[in-house]
Design a protein around this motif. Structure first.
Motif, PDB file in Angstrom:
ATOM      1  N   ALA A 112       0.832  -1.209   0.000  1.00  0.00           N
ATOM      2  CA  ALA A 112       0.000   0.000   0.000  1.00  0.00           C
ATOM      3  C   ALA A 112       0.865   1.257   0.000  1.00  0.00           C
ATOM      4  CB  ALA A 112      -0.926  -0.008   1.216  1.00  0.00           C
ATOM      5  N   ALA A 113       1.947   1.248   0.766  1.00  0.00           N
ATOM      6  CA  ALA A 113       2.844   2.407   0.793  1.00  0.00           C
ATOM      7  C   ALA A 113       3.496   2.633  -0.571  1.00  0.00           C
ATOM      8  CB  ALA A 113       3.913   2.214   1.865  1.00  0.00           C
ATOM      9  N   ALA A 114       3.838   1.543  -1.253  1.00  0.00           N
ATOM     10  CA  ALA A 114       4.413   1.667  -2.596  1.00  0.00           C
ATOM     11  C   ALA A 114       3.406   2.275  -3.562  1.00  0.00           C
ATOM     12  CB  ALA A 114       4.871   0.294  -3.094  1.00  0.00           C
ATOM     13  N   ALA A 115       2.135   1.868  -3.437  1.00  0.00           N
ATOM     14  CA  ALA A 115       1.087   2.442  -4.288  1.00  0.00           C
ATOM     15  C   ALA A 115       0.935   3.932  -4.029  1.00  0.00           C
ATOM     16  CB  ALA A 115      -0.234   1.717  -4.047  1.00  0.00           C
ATOM     17  N   CYS A 116       0.997   4.329  -2.754  1.00  0.00           N
ATOM     18  CA  CYS A 116       0.889   5.752  -2.413  1.00  0.00           C
ATOM     19  C   CYS A 116       2.052   6.553  -2.981  1.00  0.00           C
ATOM     20  CB  CYS A 116       0.822   5.926  -0.899  1.00  0.00           C
ATOM     21  SG  CYS A 116      -0.702   5.324  -0.149  1.00  0.00           S
ATOM     22  N   ARG A 117       3.221   5.957  -2.996  1.00  0.00           N
ATOM     23  CA  ARG A 117       4.376   6.658  -3.567  1.00  0.00           C
ATOM     24  C   ARG A 117       4.212   6.836  -5.080  1.00  0.00           C
ATOM     25  NH1 ARG A 117       7.176   3.295   0.101  1.00  0.00           N
ATOM     26  NH2 ARG A 117       7.713   1.817  -1.574  1.00  0.00           N
ATOM     27  N   GLU A 118       3.616   5.851  -5.737  1.00  0.00           N
ATOM     28  CA  GLU A 118       3.413   5.942  -7.181  1.00  0.00           C
ATOM     29  C   GLU A 118       2.352   6.978  -7.538  1.00  0.00           C
ATOM     30  OE1 GLU A 118       5.078   4.433  -9.662  1.00  0.00           O
ATOM     31  OE2 GLU A 118       6.425   3.629  -8.125  1.00  0.00           O
ATOM     32  N   ASP A 119       1.321   7.103  -6.684  1.00  0.00           N
ATOM     33  CA  ASP A 119       0.224   8.047  -6.965  1.00  0.00           C
ATOM     34  C   ASP A 119      -0.170   8.737  -5.658  1.00  0.00           C
ATOM     35  OD1 ASP A 119      -1.899   9.479  -7.938  1.00  0.00           O
ATOM     36  OD2 ASP A 119      -3.116   7.736  -8.507  1.00  0.00           O
ATOM     37  N   PRO A 120       0.630   9.695  -5.183  1.00  0.00           N
ATOM     38  CA  PRO A 120       0.422  10.288  -3.861  1.00  0.00           C
ATOM     39  C   PRO A 120      -0.864  11.094  -3.726  1.00  0.00           C
ATOM     40  CG  PRO A 120       2.155  11.441  -5.056  1.00  0.00           C
ATOM     41  CD  PRO A 120       1.844  10.210  -5.847  1.00  0.00           C
ATOM     42  N   GLY A 121      -1.481  11.454  -4.820  1.00  0.00           N
ATOM     43  CA  GLY A 121      -2.722  12.229  -4.743  1.00  0.00           C
ATOM     44  C   GLY A 121      -3.975  11.394  -4.770  1.00  0.00           C
ATOM     45  N   ASN A 122      -3.853  10.074  -4.704  1.00  0.00           N
ATOM     46  CA  ASN A 122      -5.006   9.183  -4.801  1.00  0.00           C
ATOM     47  C   ASN A 122      -5.482   8.788  -3.401  1.00  0.00           C
ATOM     48  OD1 ASN A 122      -6.799   7.029  -5.216  1.00  0.00           O
ATOM     49  ND2 ASN A 122      -5.718   6.341  -7.044  1.00  0.00           N
ATOM     50  N   PRO A 123      -6.623   9.311  -2.937  1.00  0.00           N
ATOM     51  CA  PRO A 123      -7.069   9.007  -1.574  1.00  0.00           C
ATOM     52  C   PRO A 123      -7.425   7.544  -1.364  1.00  0.00           C
ATOM     53  CG  PRO A 123      -8.752  10.225  -2.774  1.00  0.00           C
ATOM     54  CD  PRO A 123      -7.522  10.259  -3.617  1.00  0.00           C
ATOM     55  N   ARG A 124      -7.838   6.852  -2.420  1.00  0.00           N
ATOM     56  CA  ARG A 124      -8.173   5.424  -2.285  1.00  0.00           C
ATOM     57  C   ARG A 124      -6.959   4.630  -1.828  1.00  0.00           C
ATOM     58  NH1 ARG A 124      -8.147   1.547  -6.685  1.00  0.00           N
ATOM     59  NH2 ARG A 124      -9.423  -0.306  -6.210  1.00  0.00           N
ATOM     60  N   LEU A 125      -5.792   5.008  -2.299  1.00  0.00           N
ATOM     61  CA  LEU A 125      -4.577   4.299  -1.917  1.00  0.00           C
ATOM     62  C   LEU A 125      -4.178   4.608  -0.482  1.00  0.00           C
ATOM     63  CD1 LEU A 125      -2.559   4.851  -5.215  1.00  0.00           C
ATOM     64  CD2 LEU A 125      -4.062   2.929  -4.605  1.00  0.00           C
TER      65      LEU A 125
END
Length: 280
Positions: free
Chosen positions: A94-107
């Motif tokens: 999940a942290a890796a996904a947030c790093r890839e798309d930091p503006g996505n609240p779902r992540l």
């Protein structure tokens, strides 16, 4: 069958809660086109809905191996890892996904859910505090934020977060279920010490331990059925009382069959209401 119509049909089946049909639709397709990342995402979701956790993990891993930087692949990999209580891997994905798309609240919501499942409510609350302002339109994120806040002993802030979720989506079933959980937890809180204990117990209820499945939120159909059953029960009981009053005053002579029918209907409504209640 062309790819896009098939995936759209799978999406429609999943949205209607027909995960078994979606899984049956997708299985031969991923056999023919194993490189289709989107199909593996939907397969992971279907298997999670069916509580086939190992199968869901295999589907999520297949998508991730095809594209390890794809945020959707990381999302479903994290989801499957959480359900299997592999918390370090779930948080990492999940942290890796947030790093890839930091503006996505779902992540960010997925990361917080993974942290709550791991027993890290402080991390979840702090992470969501940072992103809450940019996600003021995301009711799901505010529900998770509310759960995290309650789990760290901040019930007023938790209710405020759920109030914001309901302002976004008044019928949000997750927010209403969370409010009911808050009420049950707070029923034992009479001072600071008991509030801290209630918060700790609440945080523990959000954790996923190996071999234990999390409580599943009721779908909107089940919620609606329970509501109708509860309303019907009230009306049947009122009818029984009304017939009794009319008979006592001499305004009505009610046959025994009428009482039996009303009592049977009330009993049936009560049973349906109990069965439709979410499990915890």
């Amino acid at each position: 069958m062309r790819t896009e119509p098939l995936l759209a049909e799978a999406d429609a089946l999943l949205a209607r809660g027909r995960a078994h049909n979606a899984e049956r639709l997708l299985a031969p397709f991923v056999g023919r086109e194993p490189e289709n990342v989107g199909a593996w995402h939907r397969m992971a979701r279907a298997r999670l809905d069916l509580d086939d956790l190992n199968g869901a993990l295999l589907a999520a891993q297949a998508a991730w191996h095809l594209d390890p930087y794809d945020v959707e692949s990381l999302f479903w990999l994290s989801q499957a890892r959480s359900r299997l209580a592999d918390h370090a891997e779930a948080i990492a994905a999940a942290a890796a996904a947030c790093r890839e798309d930091p503006g996505n609240p779902r992540l960010h919501n997925r990361l917080a859910e993974a942290q709550l499942a791991a027993g890290l409510p402080t991390d979840a609350a702090e992470g969501l505090r940072v992103v809450a302002d940019m996600a003021r339109y995301d009711a799901d994120l505010y529900v998770t934020y509310g759960l995290a806040l309650f789990a760290i002993g901040r019930p007023l802030s938790a209710r405020e977060a759920l109030g914001h979720a309901l302002a976004i989506d008044f019928g949000h079933t997750g927010a209403r279920a969370a409010l009911r959980k808050f009420d049950r937890a707070m029923s034992t809180a009479i001072d600071a010490a008991s509030l801290a204990l209630a918060a700790d117990e609440f945080a523990e209820s959000l954790r996923i331990h190996p071999g234990r499945q999390p409580s599943r939120r009721p779908g909107p159909g089940r919620e609606a059925l329970g509501h109708v059953a509860r309303v019907s029960l009230v009306w049947f009981l009122a009818a029984i009382a009304g017939v009794g009053i009319l008979e006592a005053t001499g305004l009505l002579v009610a046959p025994t069959s009428l009482y039996l029918t009303l009592f049977a209907a009330a009993g049936a409504a009560g049973c349906v209401s109990t069965l439709a209640r979410p499990s915890h």
